[in-house]
Design a protein around this motif. Structure first.
Motif, PDB file in Angstrom:
ATOM      1  N   THR A 109      22.266   1.541  13.763  1.00  0.00           N
ATOM      2  CA  THR A 109      21.635   0.402  12.762  1.00  0.00           C
ATOM      3  C   THR A 109      21.716   0.489  11.363  1.00  0.00           C
ATOM      4  N   GLY A 110      22.093   1.752  11.019  1.00  0.00           N
ATOM      5  CA  GLY A 110      22.383   1.902   9.674  1.00  0.00           C
ATOM      6  C   GLY A 110      20.919   2.249   8.796  1.00  0.00           C
ATOM      7  N   VAL A 111      19.805   2.166   9.543  1.00  0.00           N
ATOM      8  CA  VAL A 111      18.521   2.208   8.891  1.00  0.00           C
ATOM      9  C   VAL A 111      18.038   3.780   8.873  1.00  0.00           C
ATOM     10  N   THR A 112      17.701   4.351   7.808  1.00  0.00           N
ATOM     11  CA  THR A 112      17.285   5.725   7.537  1.00  0.00           C
ATOM     12  C   THR A 112      15.811   5.594   8.123  1.00  0.00           C
ATOM     13  N   ALA A 113      15.355   6.528   9.010  1.00  0.00           N
ATOM     14  CA  ALA A 113      14.171   6.889   9.359  1.00  0.00           C
ATOM     15  C   ALA A 113      13.128   7.554   8.303  1.00  0.00           C
ATOM     16  N   LYS A 114      11.922   6.856   8.265  1.00  0.00           N
ATOM     17  CA  LYS A 114      11.097   7.402   7.248  1.00  0.00           C
ATOM     18  C   LYS A 114      10.003   8.146   8.175  1.00  0.00           C
ATOM     19  N   TYR A 115       9.486   9.215   7.758  1.00  0.00           N
ATOM     20  CA  TYR A 115       8.530  10.013   8.454  1.00  0.00           C
ATOM     21  C   TYR A 115       7.298  10.100   7.822  1.00  0.00           C
ATOM     22  N   VAL A 116       6.257   9.628   8.741  1.00  0.00           N
ATOM     23  CA  VAL A 116       4.843   9.494   8.042  1.00  0.00           C
ATOM     24  C   VAL A 116       3.841  10.168   8.590  1.00  0.00           C
ATOM     25  N   GLN A 117       3.021  10.598   7.999  1.00  0.00           N
ATOM     26  CA  GLN A 117       1.819  11.250   8.597  1.00  0.00           C
ATOM     27  C   GLN A 117       0.898  10.481   9.310  1.00  0.00           C
ATOM     28  N   ALA A 118       0.683  11.055  10.443  1.00  0.00           N
ATOM     29  CA  ALA A 118      -0.389  10.071  11.360  1.00  0.00           C
ATOM     30  C   ALA A 118      -1.425   9.680  10.667  1.00  0.00           C
ATOM     31  N   ALA A 119      -2.157  10.340   9.951  1.00  0.00           N
ATOM     32  CA  ALA A 119      -3.349   9.588   8.917  1.00  0.00           C
ATOM     33  C   ALA A 119      -3.194   8.432   8.452  1.00  0.00           C
ATOM     34  N   VAL A 120      -2.096   8.466   7.773  1.00  0.00           N
ATOM     35  CA  VAL A 120      -1.518   7.293   6.871  1.00  0.00           C
ATOM     36  C   VAL A 120      -1.166   6.165   7.799  1.00  0.00           C
ATOM     37  N   TRP A 121      -0.268   6.262   8.951  1.00  0.00           N
ATOM     38  CA  TRP A 121       0.040   5.182   9.660  1.00  0.00           C
ATOM     39  C   TRP A 121      -1.229   4.624  10.249  1.00  0.00           C
ATOM     40  N   ARG A 122      -2.034   5.366  10.961  1.00  0.00           N
ATOM     41  CA  ARG A 122      -3.378   5.120  11.563  1.00  0.00           C
ATOM     42  C   ARG A 122      -4.378   4.321  10.499  1.00  0.00           C
ATOM     43  N   HIS A 123      -4.301   4.614   9.454  1.00  0.00           N
ATOM     44  CA  HIS A 123      -5.395   3.832   8.391  1.00  0.00           C
ATOM     45  C   HIS A 123      -4.385   2.791   8.041  1.00  0.00           C
ATOM     46  N   ARG A 124      -3.304   2.677   7.738  1.00  0.00           N
ATOM     47  CA  ARG A 124      -2.509   1.512   7.110  1.00  0.00           C
ATOM     48  C   ARG A 124      -2.109   0.500   8.482  1.00  0.00           C
ATOM     49  N   VAL A 125      -1.781   0.950   9.741  1.00  0.00           N
ATOM     50  CA  VAL A 125      -1.862  -0.189  10.771  1.00  0.00           C
ATOM     51  C   VAL A 125      -2.866  -0.506  11.580  1.00  0.00           C
ATOM     52  N   LEU A 126      -3.467   0.666  11.839  1.00  0.00           N
ATOM     53  CA  LEU A 126      -4.885   0.003  12.787  1.00  0.00           C
ATOM     54  C   LEU A 126      -6.048   0.100  12.071  1.00  0.00           C
ATOM     55  N   GLY A 127      -6.001   0.534  10.692  1.00  0.00           N
ATOM     56  CA  GLY A 127      -7.171   0.340  10.034  1.00  0.00           C
ATOM     57  C   GLY A 127      -8.235   1.572  10.210  1.00  0.00           C
ATOM     58  N   LEU A 128      -7.678   2.608  10.717  1.00  0.00           N
ATOM     59  CA  LEU A 128      -8.651   3.562  11.351  1.00  0.00           C
ATOM     60  C   LEU A 128      -8.609   4.906  10.135  1.00  0.00           C
TER      61      LEU A 128
END
Length: 129
Positions: A109-128
């Motif tokens: 894809t030419g897209v570079t992966a971004k590595y995110v801590q679980a606590a960050v994505w849980r908060h931003r995506v799931l609101g937890l």
């Protein structure tokens, strides 16, 4: 479209477009490699992949190619080393696995992966928290 990956065995990936789930894949280790399940449009498709960790990334890359997905983001849960329960061998193993899954997708894809801590994505995506 954004592809989010929780690497591991078992692990999972989701493809999201404008907040809507397009498809999801989960995988688990088996004696003959990786068993996968693709959930799309109310249907489940099973596949058996080779034992190489990169075969999961290759499978996900193939799905993106078949669906002609214009990927805008690739997000992978980062490895976490707990300060009280340090197991460096596990951390190294998980980091290698995550890179093996990401590499075929990045190359296609030419897209570079971004590595995110679980606590960050849980908060931003799931609101937890």
């Amino acid at each position: 479209m954004i592809l989010g990956i929780d690497p591991g065995g078992p692990g999972a990936a989701v493809l999201v477009h404008k907040g809507e789930l397009c498809w999801s894949v989960d995988w688990r280790d088996s004696r003959r490699g990786w068993k996968t399940r693709l959930y799309r449009s109310g249907e489940v498709t099973h596949a058996q992949l080779t034992v190489r960790d990169s075969s999961i990334g290759g499978y996900l890359a193939a799905l993106l190619r078949i669906d002609q997905v214009a990927l805008k983001g690739l997000v992978i849960e980062a490895v976490f080393l707990h300060p009280k329960h340090r197991n460096v061998k596990t951390v190294v193993s998980l980091a290698r696995f995550g890179g093996s899954v990401a590499a075929p997708i990045e190359l296609q894809t030419g897209v570079t992966a971004k590595y995110v801590q679980a606590a960050v994505w849980r908060h931003r995506v799931l609101g937890l928290s």
